[in-house]
Design a protein around this motif. Structure first.
Motif, PDB file in Angstrom:
ATOM      1  N   GLY A 145       0.863  -1.120  -0.027  1.00 15.78           N
ATOM      2  CA  GLY A 145      -0.035   0.268  -0.045  1.00 15.78           C
ATOM      3  C   GLY A 145       0.756   1.141  -0.007  1.00 15.78           C
ATOM      4  N   ASP A 146       1.809   1.299   0.953  1.00 11.65           N
ATOM      5  CA  ASP A 146       2.717   2.554   1.177  1.00 11.65           C
ATOM      6  C   ASP A 146       3.728   2.255  -0.128  1.00 11.65           C
ATOM      7  OD1 ASP A 146       1.297   3.627   3.075  1.00 11.65           O
ATOM      8  OD2 ASP A 146       2.922   3.516   4.472  1.00 11.65           O
ATOM      9  N   ASP A 147       4.048   1.005  -0.345  1.00 10.89           N
ATOM     10  CA  ASP A 147       4.959   0.903  -1.424  1.00 10.89           C
ATOM     11  C   ASP A 147       6.422   1.409  -1.233  1.00 10.89           C
ATOM     12  OD1 ASP A 147       5.485  -0.711  -3.942  1.00 10.89           O
ATOM     13  OD2 ASP A 147       5.222   1.021  -5.064  1.00 10.89           O
ATOM     14  N   TRP A 148       6.976   1.036   0.022  1.00  9.13           N
ATOM     15  CA  TRP A 148       8.415   1.190   0.269  1.00  9.13           C
ATOM     16  C   TRP A 148       9.411   0.246  -0.770  1.00  9.13           C
ATOM     17  CZ3 TRP A 148       8.525   5.786   2.009  1.00  9.13           C
ATOM     18  CH2 TRP A 148       7.765   6.429   2.785  1.00  9.13           C
ATOM     19  N   ARG A 149      10.015   0.867  -1.588  1.00  5.25           N
ATOM     20  CA  ARG A 149      10.850   0.129  -2.482  1.00  5.25           C
ATOM     21  C   ARG A 149      12.353   0.359  -2.189  1.00  5.25           C
ATOM     22  NH1 ARG A 149       8.087   0.020  -8.256  1.00  5.25           N
ATOM     23  NH2 ARG A 149       5.930  -0.347  -7.618  1.00  5.25           N
ATOM     24  N   HIS A 150      13.116  -0.501  -2.051  1.00  6.43           N
ATOM     25  CA  HIS A 150      14.571  -0.250  -1.729  1.00  6.43           C
ATOM     26  C   HIS A 150      15.402  -1.044  -2.727  1.00  6.43           C
ATOM     27  CE1 HIS A 150      13.405   1.053   2.407  1.00  6.43           C
ATOM     28  NE2 HIS A 150      12.216   0.261   2.104  1.00  6.43           N
ATOM     29  N   THR A 151      16.586  -0.662  -3.191  1.00  6.79           N
ATOM     30  CA  THR A 151      17.485  -1.333  -3.771  1.00  6.79           C
ATOM     31  C   THR A 151      18.706  -1.550  -3.195  1.00  6.79           C
ATOM     32  OG1 THR A 151      16.862  -0.077  -5.788  1.00  6.79           O
ATOM     33  CG2 THR A 151      19.186  -1.229  -5.781  1.00  6.79           C
ATOM     34  N   ILE A 152      18.681  -3.055  -2.946  1.00 10.96           N
ATOM     35  CA  ILE A 152      19.739  -3.869  -2.019  1.00 10.96           C
ATOM     36  C   ILE A 152      21.101  -3.800  -3.031  1.00 10.96           C
ATOM     37  CG2 ILE A 152      20.499  -5.551  -0.686  1.00 10.96           C
ATOM     38  CD1 ILE A 152      18.261  -4.077   0.453  1.00 10.96           C
ATOM     39  N   THR A 153      22.329  -3.334  -2.670  1.00 10.75           N
ATOM     40  CA  THR A 153      23.391  -3.433  -3.234  1.00 10.75           C
ATOM     41  C   THR A 153      24.374  -4.068  -2.619  1.00 10.75           C
ATOM     42  OG1 THR A 153      23.015  -1.377  -4.709  1.00 10.75           O
ATOM     43  CG2 THR A 153      25.454  -2.072  -4.869  1.00 10.75           C
ATOM     44  N   ILE A 186       5.982   7.639  -0.274  1.00  7.33           N
ATOM     45  CA  ILE A 186       6.667   8.888  -0.408  1.00  7.33           C
ATOM     46  C   ILE A 186       5.619  10.264  -0.159  1.00  7.33           C
ATOM     47  CG2 ILE A 186       7.884  10.148  -1.871  1.00  7.33           C
ATOM     48  CD1 ILE A 186       9.197   7.301  -2.899  1.00  7.33           C
ATOM     49  N   PRO A 187       4.440   9.964  -0.811  1.00  5.75           N
ATOM     50  CA  PRO A 187       3.486  11.325  -0.896  1.00  5.75           C
ATOM     51  C   PRO A 187       2.995  11.577   0.401  1.00  5.75           C
ATOM     52  CG  PRO A 187       3.131   9.758  -2.630  1.00  5.75           C
ATOM     53  CD  PRO A 187       3.954   9.103  -2.051  1.00  5.75           C
ATOM     54  N   GLY A 188       2.849  10.567   1.292  1.00  3.36           N
ATOM     55  CA  GLY A 188       2.326  10.771   2.653  1.00  3.36           C
ATOM     56  C   GLY A 188       3.362  11.087   3.443  1.00  3.36           C
ATOM     57  N   PHE A 189       4.538  10.579   3.265  1.00  5.00           N
ATOM     58  CA  PHE A 189       6.029  11.127   4.190  1.00  5.00           C
ATOM     59  C   PHE A 189       5.998  12.599   3.838  1.00  5.00           C
ATOM     60  CE2 PHE A 189      10.640  10.816   5.110  1.00  5.00           C
ATOM     61  CZ  PHE A 189      10.451  10.919   6.488  1.00  5.00           C
ATOM     62  N   GLU A 190       6.112  13.019   2.574  1.00  7.78           N
ATOM     63  CA  GLU A 190       6.105  14.294   2.214  1.00  7.78           C
ATOM     64  C   GLU A 190       5.115  15.305   2.815  1.00  7.78           C
ATOM     65  OE1 GLU A 190       6.240  14.238  -1.972  1.00  7.78           O
ATOM     66  OE2 GLU A 190       8.371  13.899  -2.211  1.00  7.78           O
ATOM     67  N   LEU A 191       3.981  14.890   2.840  1.00 10.11           N
ATOM     68  CA  LEU A 191       2.833  15.629   3.633  1.00 10.11           C
ATOM     69  C   LEU A 191       3.211  15.415   5.128  1.00 10.11           C
ATOM     70  CD1 LEU A 191       0.280  17.364   3.615  1.00 10.11           C
ATOM     71  CD2 LEU A 191      -0.919  14.794   3.750  1.00 10.11           C
TER      72      LEU A 191
END
Length: 179
Positions: free
Chosen positions: A75-83, A114-119
């Motif tokens: 729902g919040d869709d937290w996407r991370h790139t693991i390197t 991301i939009p909710g965090f910015e708000l």
């Protein structure tokens, strides 16, 4: 992270570092493969789910994978790139995983992506913002995105490492490898 750690163990580490509460689904993607906790309701022939509990980080490296994705909370869709930048020999006197360092504070769980965090950041920084009071009540404390509580993160990682060490010892004992 030890190379013997599963993707599920990596998920657990990400959860304690963020810190999130592990109340949502997650997935890792390496190439075209999806790794998560398999669920027949979510699985399809087009997008088969492999178990994140059984795939080890070392197996990814052996396949030549040095970068893959992690998504938490669809729902919040937290996407991370693991390197995977480098691998080194483990210190047998040390418990793993270990926290090395970090920068900036992670967003609160369920903030709305991301939009909710910015708000959220905008509203809590401005006492005159129409949502300031509501979001301050929701979060329950001041929030400074520049401050990271590294001591708390280290404590949670150390707890996870101790739990892993105890689990390894119990497994070895069950196999008759130690008394």
């Amino acid at each position: 992270m030890p190379l013997s750690a599963s993707l599920k163990a990596l998920h657990d580490v990400i959860q304690v570092v963020m810190p999130f509460e592990d109340t949502h689904l997650f997935e890792f993607r390496a190439g075209e493969q999806r790794f998560a906790i398999p669920d027949p309701e979510w699985d399809s022939l087009r997008d088969r789910t492999y178990s994140a509990k059984t795939l080890r980080l070392g197996a990814l490296i052996d396949r030549g994978v040095t970068e893959f994705s992690y998504t938490y909370d669809f729902g919040d869709d937290w996407r991370h790139t693991i390197t995977i930048e480098t691998t080194t020999a483990a210190d047998p006197a040390m418990d793993y995983p270990r926290y090395l360092d970090g920068a900036r504070r992670a967003p609160p769980e369920d903030v709305g992506g991301i939009p909710g965090f910015e708000l959220f950041l905008e509203a809590i920084a401005d006492p005159t913002h129409e949502e300031h009071d509501e979001l301050m009540r929701w979060y329950g404390a001041p929030f400074d995105p520049a401050l990271i509580d590294e001591d708390a993160i280290r404590t949670r990682i150390e707890k996870l490492a101790r739990r892993r060490a105890l689990g390894k010892a119990a497994f070895a004992k069950s196999r008759g490898q130690i008394n």
